[in-house]
Scaffold this motif. Structure first.
Motif, mmCIF file in Angstrom:
data_model
loop_
_atom_site.group_PDB
_atom_site.id
_atom_site.type_symbol
_atom_site.label_atom_id
_atom_site.label_comp_id
_atom_site.label_asym_id
_atom_site.label_seq_id
_atom_site.Cartn_x
_atom_site.Cartn_y
_atom_site.Cartn_z
ATOM 1 N N ALA A 43 10.845 -70.028 22.697
ATOM 2 C CA ALA A 43 11.913 -69.023 22.782
ATOM 3 C C ALA A 43 11.605 -67.847 21.858
ATOM 4 O O ALA A 43 11.815 -66.677 22.227
ATOM 5 N N ALA A 44 11.098 -68.135 20.649
ATOM 6 C CA ALA A 44 10.721 -67.059 19.721
ATOM 7 C C ALA A 44 9.563 -66.243 20.298
ATOM 8 O O ALA A 44 9.514 -65.014 20.160
ATOM 9 N N HIS A 45 8.634 -66.928 20.939
ATOM 10 C CA HIS A 45 7.498 -66.269 21.598
ATOM 11 C C HIS A 45 8.005 -65.345 22.703
ATOM 12 O O HIS A 45 7.572 -64.190 22.819
ATOM 13 N N ASP A 46 8.935 -65.845 23.523
ATOM 14 C CA ASP A 46 9.511 -65.036 24.605
ATOM 15 C C ASP A 46 10.217 -63.796 24.053
ATOM 16 O O ASP A 46 10.127 -62.709 24.633
ATOM 17 N N ALA A 47 10.923 -63.977 22.932
ATOM 18 C CA ALA A 47 11.654 -62.855 22.340
ATOM 19 C C ALA A 47 10.686 -61.765 21.878
ATOM 20 O O ALA A 47 10.931 -60.570 22.070
ATOM 21 N N ALA A 48 9.565 -62.180 21.266
ATOM 22 C CA ALA A 48 8.570 -61.199 20.814
ATOM 23 C C ALA A 48 7.929 -60.498 22.010
ATOM 24 O O ALA A 48 7.731 -59.279 22.004
ATOM 25 N N ASN A 49 7.618 -61.268 23.046
ATOM 26 C CA ASN A 49 7.035 -60.659 24.247
ATOM 27 C C ASN A 49 7.996 -59.663 24.897
ATOM 28 O O ASN A 49 7.575 -58.618 25.399
ATOM 29 N N LYS A 50 9.277 -60.003 24.894
ATOM 30 C CA LYS A 50 10.275 -59.102 25.487
ATOM 31 C C LYS A 50 10.353 -57.791 24.703
ATOM 32 O O LYS A 50 10.468 -56.711 25.287
ATOM 33 N N ARG A 51 10.277 -57.897 23.379
ATOM 34 C CA ARG A 51 10.310 -56.675 22.561
ATOM 35 C C ARG A 51 9.120 -55.781 22.899
ATOM 36 O O ARG A 51 9.252 -54.560 22.971
ATOM 37 N N TRP A 52 7.956 -56.391 23.108
ATOM 38 C CA TRP A 52 6.780 -55.598 23.458
ATOM 39 C C TRP A 52 6.925 -55.038 24.864
ATOM 40 O O TRP A 52 6.587 -53.878 25.129
ATOM 41 N N LEU A 53 7.456 -55.831 25.796
ATOM 42 C CA LEU A 53 7.643 -55.353 27.162
ATOM 43 C C LEU A 53 8.608 -54.177 27.223
ATOM 44 O O LEU A 53 8.487 -53.313 28.098
ATOM 45 N N ASP A 54 9.563 -54.139 26.299
ATOM 46 C CA ASP A 54 10.498 -53.014 26.265
ATOM 47 C C ASP A 54 9.754 -51.697 26.079
ATOM 48 O O ASP A 54 10.206 -50.644 26.536
ATOM 49 N N TYR A 55 8.606 -51.749 25.394
ATOM 50 C CA TYR A 55 7.780 -50.547 25.235
ATOM 51 C C TYR A 55 6.893 -50.368 26.466
ATOM 52 O O TYR A 55 6.775 -49.259 26.997
ATOM 53 N N GLU A 56 6.278 -51.441 26.895
ATOM 54 C CA GLU A 56 5.340 -51.337 28.026
ATOM 55 C C GLU A 56 6.007 -50.837 29.299
ATOM 56 O O GLU A 56 5.375 -50.154 30.095
ATOM 57 N N LEU A 57 7.270 -51.223 29.498
ATOM 58 C CA LEU A 57 7.945 -50.876 30.756
ATOM 59 C C LEU A 57 8.784 -49.609 30.656
ATOM 60 O O LEU A 57 9.446 -49.231 31.617
ATOM 61 N N ASP A 58 8.776 -48.969 29.498
ATOM 62 C CA ASP A 58 9.580 -47.755 29.314
ATOM 63 C C ASP A 58 8.692 -46.648 28.754
ATOM 64 O O ASP A 58 8.423 -46.601 27.549
ATOM 65 N N VAL A 59 8.225 -45.775 29.633
ATOM 66 C CA VAL A 59 7.325 -44.714 29.196
ATOM 67 C C VAL A 59 8.002 -43.785 28.190
ATOM 68 O O VAL A 59 7.346 -43.207 27.316
ATOM 69 N N GLY A 60 9.322 -43.658 28.293
ATOM 70 C CA GLY A 60 10.044 -42.834 27.329
ATOM 71 C C GLY A 60 9.904 -43.373 25.915
ATOM 72 O O GLY A 60 9.721 -42.604 24.957
ATOM 73 N N LYS A 61 9.962 -44.695 25.757
ATOM 74 C CA LYS A 61 9.809 -45.291 24.429
ATOM 75 C C LYS A 61 8.389 -45.119 23.919
ATOM 76 O O LYS A 61 8.174 -44.939 22.712
ATOM 77 N N LEU A 62 7.419 -45.166 24.836
ATOM 78 C CA LEU A 62 6.030 -44.970 24.414
ATOM 79 C C LEU A 62 5.787 -43.536 23.961
ATOM 80 O O LEU A 62 4.975 -43.283 23.066
ATOM 81 N N ILE A 63 6.477 -42.584 24.591
ATOM 82 C CA ILE A 63 6.364 -41.194 24.149
ATOM 83 C C ILE A 63 6.993 -41.030 22.768
ATOM 84 O O ILE A 63 6.471 -40.327 21.904
ATOM 85 N N ASP A 64 8.130 -41.707 22.575
ATOM 86 C CA ASP A 64 8.808 -41.615 21.274
ATOM 87 C C ASP A 64 8.031 -42.325 20.171
ATOM 88 O O ASP A 64 8.039 -41.891 19.019
ATOM 89 N N PHE A 65 7.364 -43.443 20.515
ATOM 90 C CA PHE A 65 6.652 -44.249 19.520
ATOM 91 C C PHE A 65 5.224 -44.518 20.001
ATOM 92 O O PHE A 65 4.872 -45.646 20.366
ATOM 93 N N PRO A 66 4.386 -43.492 20.027
ATOM 94 C CA PRO A 66 3.039 -43.609 20.613
ATOM 95 C C PRO A 66 2.114 -44.587 19.909
ATOM 96 O O PRO A 66 1.147 -45.058 20.506
ATOM 97 N N LEU A 67 2.396 -44.912 18.648
ATOM 98 C CA LEU A 67 1.520 -45.841 17.936
ATOM 99 C C LEU A 67 1.458 -47.197 18.640
ATOM 100 O O LEU A 67 0.460 -47.908 18.547
#
Length: 228
Positions: free
Chosen positions: A66-90
């Motif tokens: 479950a902790a692994h899934d939560a971390a993956n979801k946090r990363w997916l929130d960036y991968e699936l949202d180009v707007g977030k990647l523009i805001d946080f390009p690192l």
């Protein structure tokens, strides 16, 4: 020949040692029986404890997954949202050590993850998986904090303007109120603005294009770009 009764009559005092011996034997037998019973009780407890330990391990694996899934979801929130990647390009800049560190930690955790909690039967594998999940979560935390701290500060003024323009254009591309032509034009221009500035992973592009796919022709799907 003396009768048995005459012998016993003469040796009556032997009754007391015999009784003492019988009592000692009975007491020893009772103690041995008690020890056998105690061993059975202890064995029963150990078996139950082993079963409980297995259950606890399964619950622990499920908690780690479950902790692994939560971390993956946090990363997916960036991968699936180009707007977030523009805001946080690192978060997608693979030249950044912190980005490389959390991506490597993610791969390690993904590689050690069992298909199901019941498949994790080895204690050493459980400990390795726990360490990997913890490492992934910590590395992601560190990279995310740094990404939010620096945002687009590593870009020049003109580059930041291009990022802002791309952000606005992508809003138009995802806006169903815009005409198909406007959405396609906005998408194409946004990709040109981002080219050479930030990395758009394939999954990010796929998620974006899925939203606006009906308005895109094959030529409007350029490959991912990299932060130069």
């Amino acid at each position: 020949m003396e009768s048995l009764f005459e012998i016993l009559d003469d040796k009556w005092w032997l009754v007391f040692p015999a009784l003492a011996f019988a009592g000692h034997w009975a007491n020893s037998w009772r103690k041995a029986s008690d020890r056998r019973h105690q061993r059975k009780v202890e064995l029963y407890k150990l078996k139950n404890q082993a079963r409980e330990a297995e259950k606890a391990s399964a619950a622990e694996v499920e908690s780690l997954m479950a902790a692994h899934d939560a971390a993956n979801k946090r990363w997916l929130d960036y991968e699936l949202d180009v707007g977030k990647l523009i805001d946080f390009p690192l978060m997608t800049d693979v030249r950044e050590p912190l980005t490389v560190a959390f991506l490597r930690a993610k791969r390690e955790a993904d590689g050690l993850r069992p298909a199901a909690a019941a498949d994790m039967t080895s204690h050493s594998r459980l400990e390795a998986y726990r360490k990997a999940v913890d490492g992934f979560s910590v590395a992601l935390d560190v990279a995310e904090r740094e990404a939010r701290r620096i945002r687009d500060s590593k870009f020049t003024g003109p580059e930041r303007e291009r990022l802002a323009t791309a952000r606005q254009l992508l809003k138009i591309a995802e806006n169903h109120a815009a005409t198909p032509a406007e959405r396609q034009a906005a998408y194409k221009r946004a990709r040109r603005e981002l080219d050479g500035l930030i990395v758009l992973p394939d999954v990010t592009v796929a998620a974006l294009e899925e939203k606006i796919a009906p308005m895109l022709d094959p030529g409007a799907r350029p490959s991912s770009s990299h932060h130069a």
